[in-house]
Design an enzyme around this catalytic site. Structure first.
Site, short mmCIF file in Angstrom:
data_model
loop_
_atom_site.label_atom_id
_atom_site.label_comp_id
_atom_site.label_asym_id
_atom_site.label_seq_id
_atom_site.Cartn_x
_atom_site.Cartn_y
_atom_site.Cartn_z
N HIS A 442 0.88 -1.26 0.12
CA HIS A 442 -0.16 0.02 -0.15
C HIS A 442 0.87 1.33 0.05
CE1 HIS A 442 0.47 1.06 4.32
NE2 HIS A 442 0.56 -0.35 4.66
N CYS A 461 1.87 -4.70 7.17
CA CYS A 461 1.92 -4.84 5.61
C CYS A 461 3.12 -3.84 4.86
CB CYS A 461 0.54 -4.02 5.21
SG CYS A 461 -0.71 -5.03 5.66
#
Length: 543
Positions: A442, A461
């Site tokens: 992301h 992440c």
């Protein structure tokens, strides 16, 4: 099949078998080609004192499993032989849970093609163990752990022997494929180099240039490594300086090849600057050509420690899935870098920020198949419980001030998401490649983190330094998604899912040593302590 191809072919054949839809059979069909190979005698040389693992099964556990699963005689004998060879030491668990080999084997196994109830139940248990959701303790006598251990071994035998139907040597290779006993560092290094013992000749193919590096550093270690360089706190040296310390550093860089020649003067010249740049680049630093106390400490790491790291990473390499043809995205977590490839051609490199902490996994993969523009951030349950709920108890307006909203409740804990916008930690876009760890790529609203050499900051992440480039890369063969449309979607404030027409394989790895495309051995920090943990299990003389 030639012996030199056995192990490299294992990974390729195993992957192909999974993708073609081969089921996890329990009837021993795959072991039948090896049914005339005797059961290995019990290896009593392995004991709790020298074993790779601290957990041991009993022979009765294996026999009970064979009876309950109604395994035919061929597969039953291979299971008995596997555990006899390791004196009934566990293969896939240690006292902390699933070990590196369990994670590695799972990355080779596409369980989605097997919809049997037995297989689904095993997968649920593996997911729970990998995500710390298993309530039961890890012990050698826990019935669920015993069953999971033996089912994983059954799966391993089935797939390994399926890859080597016509090779009787495969049985003995298979029985020694999962580490079983501690060795001295140099003893194991010699075995790898000579092709004897724990790592056999068949797997030299897999290691490539690492074998040459292992030979080099093993030779240096046997000669006593290199002299230690004095560490002067906060002292820096740059081109033009002159010091006896610089002479010592030259000797160190000559030993490993960064600096050519035999210059032993204390002058920091152009050749020295180039050598320091090379050392920095291969040790996870931005090349600046300046010697710091941190750099000197890294130069002082003895050769035997590098031998240890090479052996640990070579063990990991054996479990990596084969590289697919076409486009591929690879992220090496300790390197803090993403590499996009198209066959043998590299498309680009990209700096990434990774999680602050890592679980036991050192590799996994998935297919990047969706781009999500202007995403909501669905807060993980752990963050809600540990951070958000305490903040809400102190400040009733916490959610509103952070642009968060409650969308439901699960098991007594509110389900919370943060709306798209500037404060959203996912930034303007995220990229999904479904996996058991719920990890994805992301954007980020903390761009300053990419200026650091060490980039372990996120909750888990992987943040991309150039998400715009990634979005255009993934959607380049979808003409309707022009650069202008992508920019608009990223800044619209309205969440939009876009399916990638041609999904791109993603491989996440954890290598702390490797030979790069520059031909240099790269050695970086073990940010999650995975090396340290496996070293304690592999070696009698842990550094």
């Amino acid at each position: 099949m030639k012996k030199a191809l056995i192990i490299s072919a294992f990974a390729i054949c195993l992957f192909a078998a999974c993708k073609s839809g081969t089921n996890n059979k329990t009837n021993g069909d795959h072991a039948a080609q090896h049914n005339d190979i005797p059961v290995s005698p019990r290896n009593n040389d392995i004991s709790p004192a020298n074993a790779y693992n601290a957990l041991f099964l009993g022979p009765k556990d294996v026999e009970k499993f064979i009876t309950n699963q109604q395994l035919d005689s061929n597969l039953a004998n291979r299971l008995r032989s596997f555990y006899n060879a390791r004196n009934f030491e566990y293969a896939w668990f240690d006292t902390a849970g699933l070990n590196e080999q369990a994670y590695g084997f799972r990355s080779l196994y596409d369980y989605s093609v097997d919809t049997s109830e037995t297989n689904k139940a095993l997968e649920y248990r593996l997911n729970a163990l990998m995500n710390n959701e298993q309530d039961s303790a890890i012990s050698a006598t826990n019935a669920s752990i015993v069953k999971t251990e033996l089912q994983l071994t059954q799966r391993f035998i089935t797939y390994f022997l399926d890859a080597h139907k016509d090779d009787k040597d495969a049985v003995k290779i298979m029985e020694h494929y999962v580490p079983m006993q501690k060795n001295g560092i140099l003893q194991l290094a010699d075995a790898v180099i000579s092709g004897k013992g724990y790592h056999s000749t068949e797997i030299k193919n897999v290691y490539g240039d690492l074998i040459k590096e292992l030979e080099k550093y093993t030779s240096i270690a046997k000669k006593g490594s290199w002299d230690s360089i004095p560490v002067e706190k906060k002292k820096k040296y740059k081109k033009g300086d002159n010091s006896p310390v610089i002479a010592a550093i030259k000797h160190r860089l000559q030993a490993t090849g960064e600096l050519d020649g035999k210059d032993t003067t204390g002058v920091f010249d152009d050749a020295m600057e180039a050598a320091v740049n090379k050392f920095e680049a291969s040790h996870g630093h931005t090349p600046r050509g300046i010697i710091t106390d941190t750099l000197v400490r890294e130069m002082n790491v003895p050769a035997i420690t590098i031998v240890e790291k090479l052996l640990i990473n070579m063990e990991r390499m054996r479990w990596i899935p084969p590289v697919p043809q076409g486009r591929l995205i690879m992220v090496n977590i300790p390197e803090f870098m993403l590499h996009a490839w198209d066959g043998r051609n590299k498309d680009f490199d990209m700096a990434v920020v990774v999680g602050k902490e890592g679980k036991s996994t050192t590799s996994f993969s998935g297919d990047l198949n969706q781009v999500v523009f202007s995403p909501y951030w669905n807060l993980p349950r752990s963050i809600i419980k540990e951070e958000v709920l305490p903040a809400m108890s102190r400040n009733k307006g916490y959610l509103a001030s952070h642009h968060m909203e409650v969308t439901g409740e699960r098991n007594g804990v509110p389900v919370i998401r943060q709306v798209p916008g500037k404060e959203n930690p996912l930034g303007r876009v995220k990229f999904l490649f479904p996996n058991s760890f719920n990890i994805y790529f992301h954007d980020t609203n903390q761009k300053e983190l990419f200026n650091k050499d060490q980039r372990a900051y996120s909750h888990g992440c992987i943040r991309l330094s150039d998400p715009v480039k990634m979005a255009n890369y993934l959607l380049h063969d979808q003409p309707e998604w022009t650069a202008e449309k992508i920019d608009s979607a990223m800044n619209s404030g309205k969440e939009k899912y876009v399916r990638v027409k041609n999904p791109v394989p993603v491989m996440i790895t954890y290598y702390t040593t490797w030979v790069g495309t520059d031909g240099q051995l790269h050695v970086v920090e073990d940010i999650y302590d995975h090396d340290r943990k496996i070293a304690a299990k592999l070696f009698t003389d842990v550094r």
